[in-house]
Design a protein around this motif. Sequence first.
Motif, short mmCIF file in Angstrom:
data_model
loop_
_atom_site.label_atom_id
_atom_site.label_comp_id
_atom_site.label_asym_id
_atom_site.label_seq_id
_atom_site.Cartn_x
_atom_site.Cartn_y
_atom_site.Cartn_z
N GLU A 90 0.85 -1.44 -0.04
CA GLU A 90 0.15 0.01 -0.03
C GLU A 90 0.71 1.49 0.12
N GLN A 91 1.87 1.24 0.93
CA GLN A 91 2.63 2.42 0.83
C GLN A 91 3.50 2.65 -0.50
N ILE A 92 3.94 1.61 -1.19
CA ILE A 92 4.71 1.94 -2.42
C ILE A 92 3.68 2.41 -3.39
N VAL A 93 2.34 1.87 -3.46
CA VAL A 93 1.36 2.16 -4.57
C VAL A 93 1.33 3.55 -4.21
N ASP A 94 0.68 4.14 -2.79
CA ASP A 94 0.59 5.42 -2.65
C ASP A 94 1.77 6.26 -3.04
N PHE A 95 2.81 6.09 -2.80
CA PHE A 95 4.07 6.90 -3.13
C PHE A 95 4.54 6.99 -4.56
N VAL A 96 3.94 5.90 -5.45
CA VAL A 96 4.35 6.03 -6.77
C VAL A 96 3.37 6.94 -7.38
N MET A 97 1.89 6.73 -6.98
CA MET A 97 0.84 7.55 -7.45
C MET A 97 1.18 9.08 -7.00
N ALA A 98 1.67 9.25 -6.00
CA ALA A 98 1.71 10.85 -5.81
C ALA A 98 3.20 11.28 -6.67
N CYS A 99 3.93 10.54 -7.01
CA CYS A 99 5.15 10.86 -7.87
C CYS A 99 5.13 10.45 -9.25
N GLU A 100 4.00 10.02 -9.74
CA GLU A 100 4.14 9.40 -11.04
C GLU A 100 4.38 10.51 -12.23
N ASN A 101 4.26 11.80 -11.97
CA ASN A 101 4.81 12.97 -13.00
C ASN A 101 6.18 13.47 -12.62
N LYS A 102 6.89 12.80 -11.48
CA LYS A 102 8.34 13.30 -11.32
C LYS A 102 9.09 12.43 -11.79
N GLU A 103 9.60 12.95 -13.02
CA GLU A 103 10.49 11.97 -13.68
C GLU A 103 12.05 12.01 -13.11
N ASN A 104 12.32 12.86 -12.08
CA ASN A 104 13.95 12.88 -11.65
C ASN A 104 13.56 11.68 -10.53
N THR A 105 12.74 11.11 -10.06
CA THR A 105 12.51 10.21 -8.88
C THR A 105 12.72 8.74 -9.33
N VAL A 119 11.84 4.60 -7.81
CA VAL A 119 11.27 3.85 -6.96
C VAL A 119 12.31 3.38 -5.77
N SER A 120 13.41 3.31 -6.08
CA SER A 120 14.55 3.07 -5.24
C SER A 120 14.65 4.08 -4.11
N ASP A 121 14.42 5.20 -4.37
CA ASP A 121 14.52 6.58 -3.67
C ASP A 121 13.19 6.76 -2.72
N ILE A 122 12.28 5.62 -2.75
CA ILE A 122 11.15 5.76 -1.51
C ILE A 122 11.62 5.31 -0.18
N PRO A 123 11.26 6.26 0.73
CA PRO A 123 11.83 6.11 2.20
C PRO A 123 10.63 5.18 2.70
N LEU A 124 11.38 4.11 3.79
CA LEU A 124 10.60 3.55 4.71
C LEU A 124 10.95 3.73 6.08
N SER A 125 9.99 4.25 6.84
CA SER A 125 10.17 4.46 8.21
C SER A 125 10.68 3.25 9.20
N PRO A 126 11.69 3.53 9.83
CA PRO A 126 12.41 2.51 11.00
C PRO A 126 11.25 2.40 12.05
N THR A 127 10.41 3.34 12.36
CA THR A 127 9.55 3.00 13.47
C THR A 127 8.45 2.33 13.19
N LEU A 128 8.11 1.97 11.90
CA LEU A 128 7.04 1.03 11.35
C LEU A 128 7.46 -0.32 10.98
N MET A 129 8.81 -0.44 11.22
CA MET A 129 9.42 -1.88 10.78
C MET A 129 9.13 -2.74 11.76
#
Length: 248
Positions: free
Chosen positions: A20-35, A37-47
């Motif tokens: 869900e997080q990855i899909v949310d982030f990809v959709m939010a950044c779908e028009n950002k050509e300079n980003t 998927v490997s840049d997506i951050p994952l919070s340690p607090t939720l790991m």
Amino acid sequence: MKFDVPSVVIDKLFNSGYEEQIVDFVMACENKENTEVSDIPLSPTLMADSGTKVILSSKVYITYMQFVSRISNPQTAQEIPFLLVGNKKNIDGEDFVVIEDIIYDMKNALSETHVSDDEETFRKLMASEQYSVVSIGHTHGNVSEEMKKTTLARTLPEELRTKYDIRDTGLNISIADIWQHEAFKQIAEKLAPAKEILQTVIMYNGDMIMINPNGISKSNEIQTILQDGSYQVIPSGMTEQYTNKQTR
């Protein structure tokens, strides 16, 4: 957003609850050509908690403290690659991973965001019978404010940063980190399948995020034994640890 991550890494992330997080982030950044998927951050607090209990030798702890001092300063915040080595031990009826030594070379700290991985040393460790546990690792430094402004940790919509507890730049794990872990695990599977391959990220606030090879989970119990025989807890990205610090 560019899809630069192999399917095996995406499958691992999805199976570990990050779909869900990855899909949310990809959709939010779908028009950002300079980003990517490997840049997506994952919070340690939720790991998730791996349940692994870790003890650092005094030598490793001293180096850890030196790293944190260095990377907390934006002027010296280069990513430092390192390898941790140790063994599994049973102490007073409890199982621990005891990290006995750290291997690093400051010449491999190329910039604030990139490191040169020492694959040659890693392969040599695979052939050694001295250690049953090897962790690849690197630091996340307190980079300049100018650089932070361009990162996803700053540019993602506020509601997504809040929903997934994304911390400031340098205080998250990236999908690139997970990808790197998988690549080294594949090397180890061919050379020394019995060894346990961890990944450790030391962050500029002192967090040590030690990721288990199975799924995406981290150790929430990391400590060192000081010279006077007392124990010092190493922060591992748990929100409670900061709450405790603030009330002392």
